[in-house]
Each structure stands twice: as C-alpha cells, then as structure tokens.
Design a protein around this motif. Structure first.
Motif, mmCIF file in Angstrom:
data_model
loop_
_atom_site.group_PDB
_atom_site.id
_atom_site.type_symbol
_atom_site.label_atom_id
_atom_site.label_comp_id
_atom_site.label_asym_id
_atom_site.label_seq_id
_atom_site.Cartn_x
_atom_site.Cartn_y
_atom_site.Cartn_z
ATOM 1 N N UNK A 13 -66.154 32.521 8.295
ATOM 2 C CA UNK A 13 -64.474 32.437 7.815
ATOM 3 C C UNK A 13 -63.694 33.184 8.553
ATOM 4 N N UNK A 14 -64.290 34.378 9.149
ATOM 5 C CA UNK A 14 -63.443 35.179 9.964
ATOM 6 C C UNK A 14 -64.132 35.839 11.182
ATOM 7 N N UNK A 15 -63.324 36.439 12.260
ATOM 8 C CA UNK A 15 -64.156 36.879 13.107
ATOM 9 C C UNK A 15 -65.023 37.752 12.761
ATOM 10 N N UNK A 34 -56.865 27.939 10.812
ATOM 11 C CA UNK A 34 -56.421 28.441 9.397
ATOM 12 C C UNK A 34 -55.165 27.066 9.184
ATOM 13 N N UNK A 42 -58.669 28.349 2.559
ATOM 14 C CA UNK A 42 -58.563 29.071 1.554
ATOM 15 C C UNK A 42 -57.381 30.330 2.247
ATOM 16 N N UNK A 43 -56.679 30.905 1.301
ATOM 17 C CA UNK A 43 -55.492 31.921 1.657
ATOM 18 C C UNK A 43 -56.422 33.008 2.316
ATOM 19 N N UNK A 44 -55.868 33.422 3.729
ATOM 20 C CA UNK A 44 -56.432 34.583 4.203
ATOM 21 C C UNK A 44 -57.747 34.284 4.959
ATOM 22 N N UNK A 45 -58.346 33.256 4.916
ATOM 23 C CA UNK A 45 -59.524 32.758 5.592
ATOM 24 C C UNK A 45 -59.139 31.786 6.836
ATOM 25 N N UNK A 46 -60.204 32.005 7.787
ATOM 26 C CA UNK A 46 -60.305 31.028 8.821
ATOM 27 C C UNK A 46 -59.589 31.781 10.196
ATOM 28 N N UNK A 47 -59.163 30.717 11.210
ATOM 29 C CA UNK A 47 -58.979 31.609 12.714
ATOM 30 C C UNK A 47 -57.582 30.756 13.095
ATOM 31 N N UNK A 281 -66.448 30.669 3.118
ATOM 32 C CA UNK A 281 -65.765 31.273 2.251
ATOM 33 C C UNK A 281 -66.473 32.672 1.767
ATOM 34 N N UNK A 282 -67.831 32.966 2.299
ATOM 35 C CA UNK A 282 -68.158 34.110 1.714
ATOM 36 C C UNK A 282 -68.191 35.048 2.679
ATOM 37 N N UNK A 283 -68.449 36.451 2.149
ATOM 38 C CA UNK A 283 -68.293 37.606 2.958
ATOM 39 C C UNK A 283 -69.485 37.815 4.082
ATOM 40 N N UNK B 48 -53.311 37.663 8.164
ATOM 41 C CA UNK B 48 -53.959 37.165 6.834
ATOM 42 C C UNK B 48 -53.138 37.172 5.657
ATOM 43 N N UNK B 112 -71.166 40.570 -1.562
ATOM 44 C CA UNK B 112 -69.898 39.964 -1.246
ATOM 45 C C UNK B 112 -68.998 39.609 -2.742
ATOM 46 N N UNK B 136 -60.287 38.753 2.055
ATOM 47 C CA UNK B 136 -60.545 38.412 3.551
ATOM 48 C C UNK B 136 -59.866 39.093 4.664
ATOM 49 N N UNK B 139 -61.759 42.438 4.899
ATOM 50 C CA UNK B 139 -63.152 42.086 5.388
ATOM 51 C C UNK B 139 -62.990 42.233 6.945
ATOM 52 N N UNK B 140 -62.232 41.195 7.320
ATOM 53 C CA UNK B 140 -61.905 41.013 8.803
ATOM 54 C C UNK B 140 -61.706 42.212 9.358
#
Ligand code: SF4
Lengths: 327, 216
Positions: A13-15, A34, A42-47, A281-283, B48, B112, B136, B139-140
């Motif tokens: 979900x993130x780099x 994103x 989802x907010x704040x997630x993705x590229x 969406x997981x960490x 983000x 998580x 997020x 974490x990123x």
C-alpha cells in the motif's frame, strides 16, 4: 502438478510496504494508484504516479515482478482516469496490469498490445467459458480467481483452460460476495466499492465505546457490538451482526481471515500458478511476517501458524470455500 | 511477532507516575522534542496528508497527557495537551492505546494497526479517515522510536540510546512481574467466568431439548 514453485504475489500500500515485501521474499508485488481506479482507495494509502514508476523500477532492480491493480469499474461516459493509468503503467514497464473492466481491457489490448494483462478477482470469472472469453477477447494471461471456488473446481478450471494462468488468494481478509458484485457498503454510504474503490470508506466509519463495549457503525447503520475482551473485526457490512428471528448473529460470515497455507500442496496439484496475499491496507509488519511464513511454506518448510495469528481478523482463521465450507 | 495485550503494564505505571507533574512542566520539557519531530518528520510525510485538516489526539492509556497532532493540508504541528474526552481535546479523532501498543506499531517486528484494532488494544474515536491517513504516512516515512530519540536535544539525546537499552531491560522485567500480578488478580474472575459459561451452555442445551420435545 506444477514443476516450478508457485509465484507469491504480495500486497503493497506504500513504497515502504513494497520494500518490506521484497525484503521478505515476494516474487511479485501488486500495488496501485492513489485514486478511484484502485479497489483499496483509502486515505493516505497507495502510490502517486511518480511513486508508482519508482516502485516498478525498485521491483525490477530487486528481482520482483511489479503488478499494478487498476481494478475498479470506470464511470459511464468518462473512463479517462482509468485509461491514463493504463498508459502510465505501460510507459513505466509494469510487469502486468490487473484489471476487471472489459472496456478498459479492450483499450489496453489495443493501445498496448505488449502489456501483460491479468484479470482481477473483481471480474469474478469462475468458469471455463468465462476465462476463455477473456483470453480470446483481451489476451488475458492470468485470472485471479474469486474466493468462492473449491480446490476441485479450481483444478477442473486449470485443466479446461491450461493456457491461462490461475492465481488464488491464500491469506488475508475475505470478501464473501462474488467480488465486484457486492452493493452493501455502497447502499449504506453512497460510495461504491466497485466504482470508488472503498468498501466501508473510513469517512463513514465510526466507533463508539461505552465502557468495555465497542460499537462499530457505517453511515447510519450499526454493524457490530463487541463485548468486553471480544476480538474485533472489520467494519464491513458482511461481517456485521444482525438480529434475525429475534437472535443476534453474523448473518453472512463470522469475522475471520483466510489462511489457506495447509492447502498449498493441493493448489500446486490443481495447477495453480500463483498465490496471492490480500492486504494492501495492512502495515509493513503484516507484509513482512506473512510473506516470510508463506515463502517458507512454499519451500516445504514446516511453519508455525500462530506466527500470523495476531494479524487475523478477530483472531480467527479459515480455509474458506477452498475446502467446501466458509468456516 | 505477536504481542499479547496487557492492560497492567509498565507504560501504565509511567502514566500514573506522571499524574502529579503539572501539564505546563511537561509541555516545556517536551517542546524541543516536538519541534525536532516537526522539523525532521514533517517533510517525510509527503503528500499523504494533503487535503486533510483537523486535530488528532493520541492518548496513551492511563496517561494524564495526550499528543495533539494538528494537520493542515500536509503541514504538521505537535503539542502536549491534557488527556480528556475527544470533544474536550478539540480533536476530530482520538486514538487510545497502551504506550506499549503505540510503540510496537512503529516497529517492523510489532503489530500493524489492524492487528492492534482486532486485539482491542487500539481504540479509535471520531474521524477514522484522519487516523488511517496519518498511520500510512508515518509508516511510509519509516517513523519510529529512533525519530523520537533523535529529536531529543544534546546532551540528553546523546545519552539516550544507552538509557533506552537499560530502560528496555527494566521494562521487560517489569512487564513479566506485572503480568504475574495481573494473572494472580484475574485468576478467581476467570474461574468464575468459566463456571458461568458452563452453566449458560447447560441451560441453552436444556432449553433446546425442551423446545424439541414440545415440537415433536
Ligand atoms: S461488504 Fe463484505 S462482501 Fe461486500 S464488498 Fe465489502 S468486504 Fe466484500
């Protein structure tokens, strides 16, 4: 039976999660933009497009196949965002694009004939004529199978269409409906999982605590009430508890996660090409732990199922419909 | 690594010990750390958080103070405030969890956010989207305990790694001792609960038998 080991396709979900997946041994990593073209919007997630191109580069440099999910259905009358993202993927050299919409697949096939296309689980193709159709019409090379099939049905499908690879979910959250066709969250919030990319969008989710009791709500609907110390589940309508004939119960499914690790030999025998981990969406901790465990299991090592237990919804695990039952 | 969730923890004791300390003193002590975090972490959160606005309060369980994170279209401000209800803290969202859970979530070997939520170790109130976006973004950015220690000014910052190693050893020992105490306190309650559960199960099966007899 497969001669080569099954490919492990892992979520990012993130780099940072992408790095964690590769570090843990992912053969392929799937991620997305994103925006609304992504079924995990989802907010704040993705590229961002720039991060996505860098992610593709990182994967290639480190020997993992980058797959990009553009797996929602475009708006009627305006699919420009979806097309733009396909173009970005082709230009950046994505290893595959995972899509579900036929119009978009048609566009991708015509405009980028060399771009490898995988059919998303969101298309819910679960029988041989359907898979053959996608292969013939759009040169689909791999199908991600919906989580509504038994291992026997998967074996029959791979035997019937041997030139299309199959990918099955092996770990993570469960979507109990035929994917791409559930409207419950859309009904409750006005935001569609299939067109806007978010089931139970965070903007509509609220939790209330009364002493030790936690209530989860989606829009104006109460989904669940968790008693003192009771493990919680996702605030999705399918995992809600409802009053039926005077009794409160999980009407569709008990909250739990898929863990089909014990079925890996059966999947290999059924001719499955790739195993997929749900959870963009997981960490990072989830990605690192789950990928490491599965990689060891694929290599035939004995793994400790309790190592991944803390990451499971409501702490419960199921092999789902693969073994003929939901529970 | 899975983490079992203990309510009776050294983190809670730290919170109780902090209670007599006036908020003003804690704010003055924390200000340089907060400024360091804003300086170092802010730019790494990238876009983000863009488009999001509002105050998020992080409340370690049992602590008298909360960390207020004010987000304004990607920009970040941090402060210590008195731990209270979400409304009283002026926060659109609040996250409450034991100190141990909050730090474990910054660790690759930890849990998580979803796992902490499933285990009921993490409580979210208010606007869930702000909480998710911050999670997020942190974490990123690779945010971790190192960022906090790195933000502590010289000469304390230089001595901190050693102090943290010692502190970790004390924490581990105290966790074990407190777990033993907690288990001892809860043992009679657990026994009683098991007895009640068995009684309920017996009653339920009796009721079902009666219903079946009536139906036949
Ligand atoms: S409500 Fe459940 S079944 Fe429907 S889309 Fe969401 S997760 Fe899937």
């Amino acid at each position: 039976m497969n001669a080569v080991p099954m490919e492990l396709v892992c979520p990012a979900g993130t780099p940072a999660a992408l790095d964690a997946a590769i570090e843990a041994g992912a053969d392929a990593v799937y991620f997305g933009f994103r925006d609304r073209t992504n079924a995990r919007n989802f907010p704040g997630l993705n590229f961002s497009p720039k991060e996505l191109a860098e992610g593709i580069e990182t994967c290639k440099r480190r020997g993992a196949r980058p797959m990009i999910a553009i797996n929602t259905y475009p708006d009627a009358g305006d699919d420009s965002l979806w097309r733009r993202n396909v173009d970005i993927c082709a230009e950046a050299g994505a290893g595959a694009v995972i899509l579900c919409d036929m119009g978009l697949a048609g566009y991708a096939t015509k405009k980028h004939p060399d771009l490898r296309l995988h059919l998303s689980v969101q298309a819910s193709a679960s029988n041989a004529p359907s898979v053959r159709f996608y292969r013939d019409a759009f040169n689909i090379r791999r199908v991600v199978l919906p989580r509504v099939m038994t291992v026997e049905e998967i074996a029959a499908l791979t035997a019937a269409v041997p030139d299309v690879e199959t990918e099955v979910f092996v770990f993570g959250g469960l979507c109990v409906m035929a994917e791409g066709r559930c409207s419950m969250s859309g009904y409750a919030t006005g935001i569609s999982p299939n067109k806007d990319g978010a089931c139970s969008p965070a903007s509509h989710v609220r939790y209330e605590e009364q002493g030790e009791i936690m209530t989860s709500r989606l829009g104006s609907f109460t989904l669940n009430r968790f008693g003192a110390g009771e493990a919680a589940g996702y605030p999705t309508p399918c995992k809600g508890r409802y009053r039926v004939h005077g009794r409160e119960m999980h009407l569709f499914e008990d909250p739990c996660s898929l863990d089909a690790t014990p079925l890996l030999p059966a999947f290999a025998k059924a001719g499955v090409t790739a195993l997929k981990v749900e959870g963009r969406q997981r960490g990072k901790a989830y990605v690192a732990q789950v990928v490491k465990n599965l990689k060891a299991a694929i290599a035939g090592q004995v793994t400790d199922p309790s190592a991944s237990r803390a990451f499971m919804e409501a702490g419960g695990a199921t092999t789902g419909v693969y073994s003929g039952t939901w529970h | 690594m899975s983490q079992s969730v203990r309510t009776f923890s050294p983190g809670l004791l730290v919170g109780l010990l902090l209670r007599p300390v006036p908020l003003g003193v804690l704010r003055i002590a924390a200000r340089p750390v907060m400024d360091g975090l804003i300086r170092d972490l802010g730019p790494r959160l990238g876009d983000r958080l863009s488009g999001l606005k509002g105050r998020l309060a992080i409340v370690p369980t049992g602590h008298p103070v909360a960390v207020a994170i004010d987000i304004d279209d990607g920009a970040l401000d941090l402060d210590l405030i008195e731990a209270d209800t979400r409304e009283a803290m002026g926060a659109v969202a609040a996250v409450r969890a034991p100190l141990e859970t909050l730090t474990a979530m910054l660790d690759l070997e930890g849990m998580d956010g979803d796992a902490s939520f499933f285990a009921r170790a993490l409580h979210i109130e208010g606007d869930t989207s702000l909480v998710m976006a911050l999670r997020y973004a942190l974490e990123d950015a690779g945010a971790g305990v190192d960022d906090i220690t790195g933000a502590v000014p010289w000469p304390f910052g230089a001595a901190l790694p050693h102090a943290m190693r010692v502190g970790q050893r004390i924490h581990d020992a105290a966790s074990r001792d407190l777990a033993t105490v907690q288990d001892a306190i809860l043992a009679p309650v657990r026994t009683e609960l098991a007895r009640q559960e068995a009684r309920m199960a017996r009653m339920e099966s009796q009721m079902q038998r009666t219903q079946r007899r009536r139906a036949s």
